[in-house]
Scaffold this motif. Structure first.
Motif, short mmCIF file in Angstrom:
data_model
loop_
_atom_site.label_atom_id
_atom_site.label_comp_id
_atom_site.label_asym_id
_atom_site.label_seq_id
_atom_site.Cartn_x
_atom_site.Cartn_y
_atom_site.Cartn_z
N THR A 17 2.16 7.76 -5.07
CA THR A 17 2.06 6.41 -4.51
C THR A 17 0.70 6.18 -3.86
O THR A 17 0.08 5.13 -4.03
CB THR A 17 3.18 6.17 -3.48
N ASP A 20 -1.76 5.59 -6.50
CA ASP A 20 -1.62 4.24 -7.05
C ASP A 20 -2.30 3.21 -6.15
O ASP A 20 -3.03 2.32 -6.63
CB ASP A 20 -0.14 3.88 -7.20
N THR A 39 -1.74 3.63 2.49
CA THR A 39 -0.41 4.23 2.40
C THR A 39 -0.10 4.99 3.68
O THR A 39 -0.93 5.79 4.14
CB THR A 39 -0.33 5.19 1.20
#
Length: 292
Positions: A17, A20, A39
């Protein structure tokens, strides 16, 4: 042993994640008005092996013995810090210096953006590259925005247009618009062939109690969400809102140096998590082969 396997799997997931999010930031390093995201990780529940105990006459207290069960994504936070200004010289390229968002109308929905790469379409309406209409207010004789209901300014917003019928002072017959510009207060001002400068409309800007709660829609636009709060509609250079810089665009606030660092961190985190899985698999294989 299975705990380490599942912890390693969770590490793979969250670092993917992070890759990404970081990849999207890097891809949009040159996107006008783009806001970078970060994040945020947090640990998951821990398994309690031994509870804490109180001290007594025979022995002192003991701390709990817990084993963590991995990691999870706590959130993806948007950084609404100001991007740098890029001068373009185009009268319809606008930048908000400070807080606030341009208000757009797409169908029946109001959307919000920091990307001010606008242009006038064939009807003389100020629009985004995707065709959303930029919103603002008509002006009264004193040059103030006409807001029918102060409790609901959004209801008085109109399309920003090159409409000579509504400018102040009135345009005599045969007089035509020669040029226009936006002031720091968001007022669209036109210069006419009679040499008179006339105010045509004023841009609307919106602010939110929690901009980080806005929902991204693509095309560098946002919509209000349950946690952003409702849009507080106003005008530039008033009520704490930012001012308008004409002939300039706000660039992406992506810090490429920081993003490449995050890329390395996510890659190493992914590699380390995969190593945990490989090591756990080796130990399990040893256990299975004990009796062979």
């Amino acid at each position: 042993m299975l705990r380490s396997l599942f912890s390693g799997i969770s590490g793979l997931s969250v670092n993917q994640t992070m890759l990404d999010v970081t990849g999207n930031n890097i891809a949009n390093a040159n996107t006008t008005g783009f806001k970078a995201s970060t994040t945020v990780f947090q640990d998951t529940l821990s398994q309690l092996l031994t509870p804490a105990t109180r001290s007594n006459d025979d022995r002192g207290g003991t701390n709990p013995v817990q084993v963590g069960l991995g990691v999870q994504v706590a959130g993806v936070a948007t950084n609404f810090g100001q991007g740098s200004a890029q001068s373009t010289g185009r009268a319809t390229d606008l930048m908000i210096q400070g807080d606030g968002f341009f208000v757009l109308q797409r169908g029946a929905e109001n959307q919000y953006t920091r990307a001010g790469a606008f242009t006038f379409d064939e009807t003389g309406t100020l629009v985004t590259p995707a065709g959303a209409r930029v919103q603002g207010f008509r002006l009264d004789a004193a040059g103030d925005p006409i807001i029918a209901d102060p409790a609901d300014p959004a209801a008085s917003m109109v399309d920003i247009t090159l409409d000579s019928a509504s400018v102040l002072p009135a345009v005599p017959a045969g007089v035509e618009l020669t040029s226009y510009s936006f002031g720091s207060d968001g007022i669209l001002r036109g210069v006419y062939t009679d040499g008179v400068q006339r105010d045509m409309a004023r841009l609307a800007v919106a602010d939110f109690n929690n901009p980080m709660g806005l929902e991204k829609l693509g095309e560098t636009a946002f919509r209000a969400s349950a946690n952003s709060g409702g849009a507080v509609i106003g005008t530039p250079d008033a009520g704490g809102n930012g001012s308008i810089i004409g002939g300039a665009l706000e660039m992406s606030n992506v810090d490429l140096a920081a993003e490449f660092t995050n890329l390395i961190l996510a890659q190493r985190g992914y590699q380390a998590s995969s190593r945990v899985i490989t090591t756990s698999d080796t130990v399990l294989d040893t256990l299975v082969n004990i009796k062979r």
